[in-house]
Design an enzyme around this catalytic site. Structure first.
Site, mmCIF file in Angstrom:
data_model
loop_
_atom_site.group_PDB
_atom_site.id
_atom_site.type_symbol
_atom_site.label_atom_id
_atom_site.label_comp_id
_atom_site.label_asym_id
_atom_site.label_seq_id
_atom_site.Cartn_x
_atom_site.Cartn_y
_atom_site.Cartn_z
ATOM 1 N N LYS A 219 14.097 2.396 -9.885
ATOM 2 C CA LYS A 219 14.385 2.072 -8.491
ATOM 3 C C LYS A 219 14.324 3.376 -7.710
ATOM 4 O O LYS A 219 15.230 4.209 -7.804
ATOM 5 C CB LYS A 219 15.762 1.440 -8.327
ATOM 6 C CG LYS A 219 15.891 0.048 -8.952
ATOM 7 C CD LYS A 219 16.356 0.102 -10.362
ATOM 8 C CE LYS A 219 16.688 -1.309 -10.839
ATOM 9 N NZ LYS A 219 16.468 -1.498 -12.258
ATOM 10 N N HIS B 75 11.289 -0.291 -14.745
ATOM 11 C CA HIS B 75 12.666 -0.630 -14.387
ATOM 12 C C HIS B 75 13.240 0.363 -13.369
ATOM 13 O O HIS B 75 14.419 0.286 -13.013
ATOM 14 C CB HIS B 75 13.527 -0.649 -15.661
ATOM 15 C CG HIS B 75 14.810 -1.395 -15.522
ATOM 16 N ND1 HIS B 75 16.038 -0.811 -15.728
ATOM 17 C CD2 HIS B 75 15.070 -2.686 -15.182
ATOM 18 C CE1 HIS B 75 16.991 -1.695 -15.544
ATOM 19 N NE2 HIS B 75 16.443 -2.842 -15.210
ATOM 20 N N LYS C 255 25.010 1.029 -13.648
ATOM 21 C CA LYS C 255 24.733 1.853 -14.827
ATOM 22 C C LYS C 255 25.284 3.252 -14.530
ATOM 23 O O LYS C 255 24.583 4.114 -14.008
ATOM 24 C CB LYS C 255 23.235 1.934 -15.115
ATOM 25 C CG LYS C 255 22.535 0.558 -15.232
ATOM 26 C CD LYS C 255 21.913 0.168 -13.928
ATOM 27 C CE LYS C 255 20.890 -0.953 -14.038
ATOM 28 N NZ LYS C 255 21.259 -2.138 -14.752
ATOM 29 N N ASP D 77 34.958 13.425 -17.854
ATOM 30 C CA ASP D 77 35.982 14.364 -17.398
ATOM 31 C C ASP D 77 36.035 14.380 -15.866
ATOM 32 O O ASP D 77 35.950 13.329 -15.238
ATOM 33 C CB ASP D 77 35.740 15.745 -18.002
ATOM 34 C CG ASP D 77 35.887 15.741 -19.520
ATOM 35 O OD1 ASP D 77 36.464 14.779 -20.048
ATOM 36 O OD2 ASP D 77 35.411 16.684 -20.172
ATOM 37 N N HIS E 157 26.371 -4.909 -12.577
ATOM 38 C CA HIS E 157 25.019 -4.442 -12.875
ATOM 39 C C HIS E 157 24.919 -2.921 -12.816
ATOM 40 O O HIS E 157 23.853 -2.359 -13.042
ATOM 41 C CB HIS E 157 24.042 -5.070 -11.867
ATOM 42 C CG HIS E 157 22.603 -4.917 -12.215
ATOM 43 N ND1 HIS E 157 21.734 -4.106 -11.489
ATOM 44 C CD2 HIS E 157 21.851 -5.456 -13.213
ATOM 45 C CE1 HIS E 157 20.521 -4.173 -12.015
ATOM 46 N NE2 HIS E 157 20.557 -4.979 -13.058
ATOM 47 N N ASP F 164 10.119 9.950 4.299
ATOM 48 C CA ASP F 164 9.741 11.207 4.959
ATOM 49 C C ASP F 164 9.958 12.424 4.066
ATOM 50 O O ASP F 164 10.033 13.552 4.566
ATOM 51 C CB ASP F 164 10.521 11.380 6.268
ATOM 52 C CG ASP F 164 10.079 10.398 7.340
ATOM 53 O OD1 ASP F 164 8.958 9.870 7.241
ATOM 54 O OD2 ASP F 164 10.871 10.147 8.272
#
Length: 488
Positions: free
Chosen positions: A227, A225, A408, A413, A406, A232
């Site tokens: 990403k 899952h 996350k 604070d 979508h 470079d």
């Protein structure tokens, strides 16, 4: 007839107990699978064969056997050299130091659980729309000179998928080393032939932890899952977006797609690179990447230095530490004023649920924003159940109304934040390979909080009274989904 049914039920129950208890798992998942196997004879075992089996020891070994010592030594040497070369430029600002004082225990937690060092001197750009994300990504990909490494749960062969692939092909033809890791299930519908032009141009593409006998060893769980993009060795991406037209709002079902992604420069990119290399070498051992090559870990340059301290944290089924979940819990515990969360799936285990409840009852402004619509109906019913329960304990639950949420993200604070691929659910905590950036910087936290406040204007507050007005059938479906929450 009754005797025959009883015998079948007893035999089915015995096999169910043997099947579930032959592999160690937490008690909640154990009872959920017993429920499925006993109440759905035969079909339950078919479901279990795809979704219940643990990751094979062969595949675990392929991932666990990799030694990270050489990579870590390389990274530390580069960071030491950067400190010597740039002096005060690479030191964190006053605000970031204040963030670190509040989160010192969190930093130590990740150092112990994930062997994740603190990455200093990063620049962080927050991307919240598909248009902004893909435009920036395409610009960076086209400018690549040495290497491009991409890892996505979803890499669809649609319009934007072809556009990104064609850029990769062009860079590979220009001599840039290109590697792509994708999840076979998450990219369902994308055929192996889709990446043929990239391979012909000298690039590489492989499904995550691929197996020779896919139909025999197929599993719905243990998905990649993550990403990750590293260009470079200088520019990195991590967050919630995948490669697909729906992330640009082109899917009628979802409409506008609201997500959060980070573009990083600085020493944090080294740790994104490290995890990509480990994932690649476990997925395609026939074409290994040299884990300490200079082209993957170049020296830091002054223009990439920033003021943000962060840690790149991974978790997955290769161990039982649940590092990102532990980080989420510690973030919630550290909150003194606010803890604002965005997640498409809200299916917390008992420890996370209790942390949220304790924070809310301690006077912390705990807010959780979830989508107003499902992408997976059964999972959404479980999300609604837990949302209603948390609302009873004073957590402010919002339904985002402007399309599909979508993102996350966690903001605590004025100093602490997390952005990544991990949702607040059992699957992200225990079953998926995930990656998050935990950041210790007031500027980043305040910017994420501003985005959250903008999203609140497009959301509706759900109260115990509004949940009580739900129909009985909807409430029943939510309770059933909750029973199976540990295996969703």
């Amino acid at each position: 007839m009754l005797i025959t049914f009883a015998v079948i039920f007893i035999i089915n129950t015995i096999f169910a107990l043997i099947t579930v208890f032959r592999e160690p798992r937490d008690i909640a998942a154990t009872w959920a699978w017993i429920l499925v196997l006993t109440l759905i004879p035969v079909l339950g075992f078919i479901i279990y064969s795809f979704a219940g089996r643990k990751l094979s020891q062969r595949r675990l070994f392929a991932y666990q056997r990799q030694d990270t010592t050489a990579i870590n030594d390389k990274i530390q040497a580069l960071m030491t050299a950067a400190n010597q070369s740039f002096g005060q430029q690479v030191k964190s600002g006053h605000e970031s130091e204040a963030s670190l004082r509040q989160a010192r225990s969190l930093v130590t937690l990740f150092q112990n659980l994930n062997q994740t060092s603190l990455a200093t001197s990063n620049q962080v750009q927050i991307l919240t729309s598909g248009q902004a994300f893909f435009e920036q990504l395409k610009t960076d990909l086209r400018a690549a000179q040495k290497s491009i490494n991409l890892e996505f749960y979803t890499f669809y062969s649609d319009e934007i998928g072809h556009e990104i692939r064609d850029i990769l092909v062009e860079r590979a033809q220009a001599g840039v080393e290109v590697h792509v890791v994708y999840d076979a299930l998450g990219s369902f519908g994308t055929l192996k032939s889709f990446f043929k032009p990239l391979r012909q141009a000298g690039g590489y593409a492989a499904p995550f932890l691929k197996r020779r006998f896919t139909l025999i060893d197929f599993q719905l769980n243990f998905r990649d899952h993550r990403k990750i993009v590293v260009i470079d060795g200088q520019i990195g991406y991590v967050g919630g977006f995948n490669i697909g037209d729906q992330y640009l709002g082109r899917h009628k079902k979802f409409g506008h797609w609201r997500d959060t992604h980070l573009r990083l420069t600085g020493s944090g990119v080294y740790y994104l690179q490290e995890h990509f290399l480990l994932d690649w070498n476990a997925s395609d051992p026939k074409h290994p990447m040299q884990v300490t090559a200079d082209r993957y870990f170049p020296a830091l340059v002054a223009e990439n230095q920033g003021r943000t301290n962060l840690q790149i944290v991974t978790s997955g089924p290769e161990n039982d530490d649940e590092q990102i979940k532990m980080g989420y819990i510690r973030l919630i515990q550290l909150a003194k004023k606010r803890c604002w969360i965005q997640t498409p799936y809200l299916i917390p285990d008992d420890s996370t649920f209790d942390a949220l409840r304790i924070a809310a009852n301690s006077g912390v402004d705990v807010r959780i924003m979830v989508p107003c619509m499902p992408d997976h109906m059964f999972v959404y019913r479980a999300t609604q159940y837990y949302a209603s329960q948390l609302a009873e304990y004073g957590v402010k639950v919002y339904y985002y109304q402007n399309g599909f949420l979508h993102a996350k993200t966690v903001v605590v604070d004025d100093h602490l934040a997390s952005v990544g691929s991990a949702n607040f659910d059992f699957r992200s905590f225990k079953l998926n390979f995930e990656i998050n950036a935990f950041m210790y910087d007031s500027k980043v936290a305040k910017e994420l909080a501003k985005h959250y406040q903008d999203d609140l204007k497009l959301s509706t507050l759900q109260t115990p009274a509004s949940f009580a007005e739900q129909g009985r059938w909807l409430t029943f479906k939510q309770y059933v989904a909750r029973l199976l929450a540990p295996i969703l």
